[in-house]
Design a protein around this motif. Structure first.
Motif, PDB file in Angstrom:
ATOM      1  N   GLN A 270       3.445  -4.146   1.499  1.00 11.59           N
ATOM      2  CA  GLN A 270       4.544  -3.334   2.050  1.00 11.59           C
ATOM      3  C   GLN A 270       4.196  -2.847   3.450  1.00 11.59           C
ATOM      4  N   LEU A 271       2.933  -2.409   3.617  1.00 16.08           N
ATOM      5  CA  LEU A 271       2.524  -1.896   4.930  1.00 16.08           C
ATOM      6  C   LEU A 271       2.514  -3.013   5.972  1.00 16.08           C
ATOM      7  N   ARG A 272       2.050  -4.205   5.571  1.00  9.93           N
ATOM      8  CA  ARG A 272       2.023  -5.322   6.526  1.00  9.93           C
ATOM      9  C   ARG A 272       3.442  -5.705   6.925  1.00  9.93           C
ATOM     10  N   THR A 273       4.346  -5.692   5.940  1.00  9.47           N
ATOM     11  CA  THR A 273       5.737  -6.044   6.240  1.00  9.47           C
ATOM     12  C   THR A 273       6.335  -5.064   7.245  1.00  9.47           C
ATOM     13  N   ALA A 274       6.008  -3.776   7.070  1.00  7.37           N
ATOM     14  CA  ALA A 274       6.637  -2.757   7.913  1.00  7.37           C
ATOM     15  C   ALA A 274       5.956  -2.651   9.279  1.00  7.37           C
ATOM     16  N   LEU A 275       4.632  -2.633   9.303  1.00 10.70           N
ATOM     17  CA  LEU A 275       3.920  -2.369  10.560  1.00 10.70           C
ATOM     18  C   LEU A 275       3.447  -3.633  11.276  1.00 10.70           C
ATOM     19  N   LYS A 276       3.455  -4.740  10.562  1.00 11.13           N
ATOM     20  CA  LYS A 276       3.053  -6.040  11.119  1.00 11.13           C
ATOM     21  C   LYS A 276       1.655  -5.948  11.750  1.00 11.13           C
ATOM     22  N   GLU A 277       1.504  -6.427  12.996  1.00  4.99           N
ATOM     23  CA  GLU A 277       0.147  -6.484  13.567  1.00  4.99           C
ATOM     24  C   GLU A 277      -0.376  -5.104  13.956  1.00  4.99           C
ATOM     25  N   ASN A 278       0.478  -4.070  13.877  1.00  5.63           N
ATOM     26  CA  ASN A 278       0.020  -2.717  14.214  1.00  5.63           C
ATOM     27  C   ASN A 278      -0.726  -2.036  13.069  1.00  5.63           C
ATOM     28  N   LEU A 279      -0.732  -2.668  11.908  1.00  6.36           N
ATOM     29  CA  LEU A 279      -1.432  -2.065  10.774  1.00  6.36           C
ATOM     30  C   LEU A 279      -2.935  -2.301  10.922  1.00  6.36           C
TER      31      LEU A 279
ATOM     32  N   THR B 191      11.483  -3.400  -6.337  1.00 10.57           N
ATOM     33  CA  THR B 191      11.758  -4.283  -7.472  1.00 10.57           C
ATOM     34  C   THR B 191      11.807  -5.732  -7.030  1.00 10.57           C
ATOM     35  N   VAL B 192      12.494  -5.954  -5.905  1.00 10.97           N
ATOM     36  CA  VAL B 192      12.590  -7.325  -5.393  1.00 10.97           C
ATOM     37  C   VAL B 192      11.194  -7.865  -5.096  1.00 10.97           C
ATOM     38  N   ARG B 193      10.358  -7.024  -4.499  1.00 14.51           N
ATOM     39  CA  ARG B 193       8.996  -7.450  -4.152  1.00 14.51           C
ATOM     40  C   ARG B 193       8.199  -7.730  -5.432  1.00 14.51           C
ATOM     41  N   SER B 194       8.360  -6.824  -6.395  1.00 11.94           N
ATOM     42  CA  SER B 194       7.627  -6.974  -7.646  1.00 11.94           C
ATOM     43  C   SER B 194       8.024  -8.267  -8.365  1.00 11.94           C
ATOM     44  N   ARG B 195       9.336  -8.545  -8.365  1.00  9.18           N
ATOM     45  CA  ARG B 195       9.811  -9.768  -9.016  1.00  9.18           C
ATOM     46  C   ARG B 195       9.288 -11.001  -8.290  1.00  9.18           C
ATOM     47  N   ARG B 196       9.216 -10.885  -6.952  1.00 14.07           N
ATOM     48  CA  ARG B 196       8.734 -12.018  -6.184  1.00 14.07           C
ATOM     49  C   ARG B 196       7.272 -12.312  -6.508  1.00 14.07           C
ATOM     50  N   VAL B 197       6.485 -11.222  -6.652  1.00 18.23           N
ATOM     51  CA  VAL B 197       5.065 -11.409  -6.974  1.00 18.23           C
ATOM     52  C   VAL B 197       4.925 -12.101  -8.326  1.00 18.23           C
ATOM     53  N   ILE B 198       5.714 -11.625  -9.305  1.00 17.24           N
ATOM     54  CA  ILE B 198       5.624 -12.224 -10.647  1.00 17.24           C
ATOM     55  C   ILE B 198       6.054 -13.694 -10.589  1.00 17.24           C
ATOM     56  N   LYS B 199       7.088 -13.959  -9.782  1.00 15.61           N
ATOM     57  CA  LYS B 199       7.554 -15.344  -9.673  1.00 15.61           C
ATOM     58  C   LYS B 199       6.476 -16.225  -9.036  1.00 15.61           C
ATOM     59  N   GLN B 200       5.743 -15.635  -8.072  1.00 13.09           N
ATOM     60  CA  GLN B 200       4.663 -16.401  -7.448  1.00 13.09           C
ATOM     61  C   GLN B 200       3.559 -16.679  -8.457  1.00 13.09           C
TER      62      GLN B 200
ATOM     63  N   GLN C  28       0.747   8.539  -3.291  1.00 12.02           N
ATOM     64  CA  GLN C  28       0.486   7.463  -2.337  1.00 12.02           C
ATOM     65  C   GLN C  28       1.760   6.914  -1.716  1.00 12.02           C
ATOM     66  N   VAL C  29       2.853   6.955  -2.501  1.00 10.15           N
ATOM     67  CA  VAL C  29       4.107   6.398  -1.986  1.00 10.15           C
ATOM     68  C   VAL C  29       4.590   7.207  -0.786  1.00 10.15           C
ATOM     69  N   ASP C  30       4.480   8.542  -0.885  1.00 10.20           N
ATOM     70  CA  ASP C  30       4.887   9.387   0.242  1.00 10.20           C
ATOM     71  C   ASP C  30       4.014   9.120   1.458  1.00 10.20           C
ATOM     72  N   LEU C  31       2.722   8.937   1.202  1.00 11.22           N
ATOM     73  CA  LEU C  31       1.800   8.642   2.308  1.00 11.22           C
ATOM     74  C   LEU C  31       2.232   7.354   3.005  1.00 11.22           C
ATOM     75  N   ARG C  32       2.475   6.328   2.210  1.00  7.54           N
ATOM     76  CA  ARG C  32       2.852   5.030   2.750  1.00  7.54           C
ATOM     77  C   ARG C  32       4.139   5.132   3.579  1.00  7.54           C
TER      78      ARG C  32
END
Lengths: 424, 445
Positions: free
Chosen positions: A270-279, A52-61, A246-250
């Protein structure tokens, strides 16, 4: 005394009514211009706080972008899971409290219009040139009404953890070999998520013929059976897992339980945030006889039914802005999760991405959005998913193949019945 | 806004933003029209109630349903006209639901007039109704999913959303109000299976209740996301708090738990407080509630008093109490006969225990009588005062029958002359006070 108290309460309530009515008549610049925007997300069940926080941030952007175009306009976002979207919008619309704009996928936008929960959009000839005609076709009903304005599109990709899988498989054979060596692969069980594998067996023609109630040729049937056979064999592999969504996969890729998954470009933040340069992100592997045929998902902005005339005017101006080249380019290049829908912007974005990555533009995932196979796949899936019962039956057949309760021949017949039988 | 960022942070801005966004709806004609109906109908009805609701004057229950039903009818008219009507229908149903409490209560009492309907209504039904109304209203405004997931606070590194906080508050309320039911059931089961006495059962019930509340609160904390590390942090914070500010509260709470386990102060126990027998009514977290037998006054005594000070219990190990009656008999009577008679009187009383047997003793050769003391045991300490009174009456009657007199000190009073004619002892004093004029006999009278 009691009579006097009643009298005062009567006057108080009347004043409140008068204040409400005066609010209605005020159309001057004193009232804030706020558009309520409902957004659907594909996450099943409840949405978590982080999402939700991420979604709100996207809308705010996006709102920050909108501020440059119209400084007085504010967007107020609210998120709903896709499963609840229709019910919630119906409840709000019946009360006059529906959102001004609804951001959802193509199928949901069509369903909302069908249930009279949104108003169709009319586009002038000039406005139509801003949008890919194929995208517009996907969102146009049989009666010629446009259910919403396509604003961007997402593509399906392969995401992997570079630490655990240095070389992602380029073919399904390579995928099978890597799984034999202990690498764990994850796929989602829905037709929409598995459609890309059909191209590797050139089995899409058979599905199209079944949908058209025609009888597929022997060759087409053989290809379809080959695809179903691969699906079943893959499910029997210890290191190839079919998950519900897809959410379970992620989540499992982030936790390190999976090494490679199919993903959508919308999930990349979300994947970039979690895995950073390993994605690692790459295209989906080809099959034994053909290339993968991923489809695209559209982000569609539909008009709610309860807006005041002023809110409607603001909404339409915002929609027109969202498909303009500047906004399309900025959205695509700034957030890197979606691709433009405006045909004039597509080559610009493609060139920019290719320059950044030192690659040939044809190798970019953006190229996927403009392939004939992608258009074909999109059209085919739209036709199937427009009937929820048919979609459920197809899903059941796939489940039975994956769990081994149907052999390929039985599955092929069941698929033919499911696709042809339910067609009106 | 945060005083201790490592401990917690509160960010309520998003809530205000969400609530303010509701004002946007007032720019819509359909919403305003519905609000006019929702507010206007009750006002109109109130204004013309006396004129139009005359036939229902004697049926207040029916009268209360007219308004909501009219509002529902109006919502139907709106939907037939293809106008948004959900707001009218929502408020009509809300109004109807609230007004249905009274008729339903009457109906319930009609079938079972001992049902604790008032308690059920005030502690459970109405709070639940209000909670559901708030939730449904927020959902109607399109903000339920949004508001529930807005992170409003950060406690010990745990992001708390408004939904979680709301659910936690509701869960805690339900746990606190409903915990007594499973606790009573468990205590009842224990009583049946293990033969626990009724007094011990009440203590057991309290222990179960605190256990249910404790487990419930832990479950809520884990649901919210406060894990072991957070508990350690809370314990650290509490230790400082206990040291400075809430020592007394914690002391009382720990005392209550200890007293329950010790079993010395449990509901139903009889304690002597300042010489008065009192029954323990309730052992609370902070204080114990007692009822004084003498005047029925309710005493609230902090638990730690029982923990640190002396208290006399008549029920800690056994409930019987020993009491005595003092009586004097004239010197003419044989003490042996009197002792036997006193013991017989006590033995014949129904509420005096046969074992230990009542005993009478000669306690004193006083000025005008031989004093005796009758000692006896009663099962219920609160009855000893009544039993003593009855025994005294019985002694008086039996002494009358046996012609045993109860002597009392006798004094002979002789009127004195003033000034005394044959006494000179006061003379020096009178001489020392020359201003005192001797009074006449008239003045003395």
């Amino acid at each position: 005394m009691a009579a006097r108290r009643c009298h005062w309460s009567f006057i108080g309530l009347s004043s409140m009514l008068a204040a409400l009515l005066s609010a209605c008549s005020q159309t001057g610049p004193s009232l804030p211009r706020v558009l309520r925007v409902a957004r659907s997300t594909s996450d099943p069940g409840g949405l978590n706080v982080d999402e939700t926080v991420r979604s709100r941030r996207v809308i705010k952007q996006v709102q920050a972008l909108v501020q440059e175009f119209d400084p007085g306009l504010h967007l107020h976002p609210s998120s709903f899971s896709e499963a609840n979207l229709q019910r919630e919008i119906a409840r709000q619309t019946n009360s006059g409290l529906g959102p001004d704009l609804i951001i959802t996928n193509g199928n949901s936008a069509l369903a909302l219009l069908h249930n009279k929960l949104t108003d169709p959009i009319s586009l002038s000839a000039e406005e139509r040139t801003q949008i890919s005609s194929l995208a517009l076709n996907r969102i146009t009903t049989a009666e010629g009404q446009i259910a919403g304005l396509p604003v961007s599109q997402y593509v399906q990709l392969a995401c992997y953890d570079k630490r655990r899988l240095p070389e992602p498989p380029e073919s399904l054979d390579a995928l099978a070999k890597a799984s034999g060596k202990g690498k764990v692969f994850g796929l989602a069980m829905h037709l929409e998520d598995l459609y890309w594998t059909l191209g590797g067996f050139e089995a899409t023609a058979a599905l199209q013929m079944m949908l058209d109630r025609g009888s597929p040729s022997i060759e087409n049937k053989r290809r379809l059976n080959a695809w179903l056979g691969w699906l079943q064999n893959a499910s029997f592999q210890q290191n190839v897992l079919f998950l519900n969504n897809q959410v379970d996969l992620r989540e499992q890729l982030i936790k390190g339980q999976l090494d490679w998954i199919t993903c959508w470009s919308s999930q990349l933040p979300q994947l970039r945030t979690a895995l950073k340069e390993n994605l690692g992100v790459t295209t989906l592997p080809r099959g034994p006889v053909g290339k993968a045929t991923p489809i695209t998902r559209m982000q569609v902005w539909a008009l709610g039914r309860n807006s005041s005339s002023r809110q409607r005017a603001d909404s339409l101006r915002l929609l027109a802005f969202m498909v303009e080249p500047w906004a399309q380019k900025t959205l695509s290049l700034k957030y890197r999760t979606s691709f433009p829908i405006n045909p004039k912007v597509m080559p610009i974005v493609q060139r920019q991405l290719a320059t950044e990555r030192h690659l040939d533009p044809a190798q970019l995932e953006l190229g996927l959005t403009d392939k004939p196979s992608t258009h074909h796949g999109n059209a085919l899936l739209s036709a199937i998913s427009s009937d929820p019962r048919r979609m459920t039956e197809v899903g059941n057949v796939l489940n039975n193949v994956i769990f081994g309760t149907l052999n390929t021949k039985e599955a092929s017949m069941a698929l033919e019945q499911a696709l042809a039988g339910a067609k009106p | 806004m945060s005083a201790l960022p490592w401990l917690g942070a509160v960010t309520p801005g998003a809530i205000g933003e969400e609530l303010l966004s509701w004002l946007v709806y007032l720019q819509r004609g359909s919403v305003l029209l519905q609000l006019v109906v929702v507010i206007g109908l009750p006002i109109t009805m109130h204004r013309f109630r006396d004129r139009h609701l005359e036939p229902l004057r004697n049926h207040p229950n029916l009268q209360s349903l007219v308004g909501p039903l009219l509002l529902l009818l109006l919502s139907l008219v709106f939907s037939l006209l293809l106008q948004p009507s959900g707001l009218i229908r929502y408020f009509a149903l809300l109004w109807l639901g609230w007004n249905l409490f009274t008729p339903l209560k009457t109906l319930l009492l009609h079938f079972n007039n001992t049902f604790p309907v008032e308690e059920l209504e005030s502690t459970f039904l109405k709070p639940v109704y209000v909670i559901l109304s708030i939730l449904s209203f927020i959902r109607l405004m399109g903000s339920l999913e949004n508001l529930s997931r807005i992170p409003v606070a950060n406690l010990f590194g745990v992001e708390l959303s408004l939904g979680k906080i709301y659910t936690a508050i509701v869960a805690v309320y339900i746990i606190l109000t409903v915990a007594s039911r499973p606790a009573s059931f468990l205590a009842w089961i224990s009583g049946k299976v293990f033969g626990v006495k009724s007094q011990n059962r009440k203590g057991l019930e309290l222990i179960f209740r605190y256990s249910v509340i404790g487990v419930g609160l832990l479950a809520v904390a884990y649901y919210v996301g406060i894990d072991g590390n957070a508990f350690i942090a809370i314990a650290g914070g509490l230790s400082v708090g206990i040291g400075f500010g809430i020592k007394e509260i914690i002391s009382n709470f720990i005392s209550s738990i200890w007293l329950l386990f010790e079993g010395s102060v449990r509901p139903g126990e009889i304690l002597m407080i300042n010489g008065d027998p009192c029954t323990v009514r309730n052992l609370g977290l902070r204080a114990t509630q007692l009822r004084r037998g003498r005047d029925g006054a309710e005493l609230l005594i902090p638990n730690q008093n029982f923990f640190t000070e002396e208290a006399i219990s008549y029920t800690a190990t056994e409930t019987s109490r020993r009491d005595s009656v003092n009586v004097g008999a004239a010197y003419d009577h044989d003490p042996e006969q009197v002792v036997e008679l006193l013991e017989a009187i006590a033995t014949n009383h129904q509420q005096v225990l046969s074992y230990p047997p009542p005993q009478a003793f000669v306690t004193d050769f006083a000025d005008s009588a031989v004093n005796y003391r009758l000692l006896f045991w009663v099962a219920n300490p609160l009855q000893s005062f009544n039993v003593g009174s009855e025994l005294r009456q019985a002694i008086w009657k039996r002494f009358e029958e046996k012609e045993i007199t109860i002597p009392f000190p006798q004094r002979q009073v002789y009127p004195m002359e003033w000034p005394p004619s044959n006494q000179t002892s006061l003379r020096p004093q009178l001489q020392a006070e020359p201003n005192l004029e001797p009074r006449t006999e008239d003045e003395m009278d």
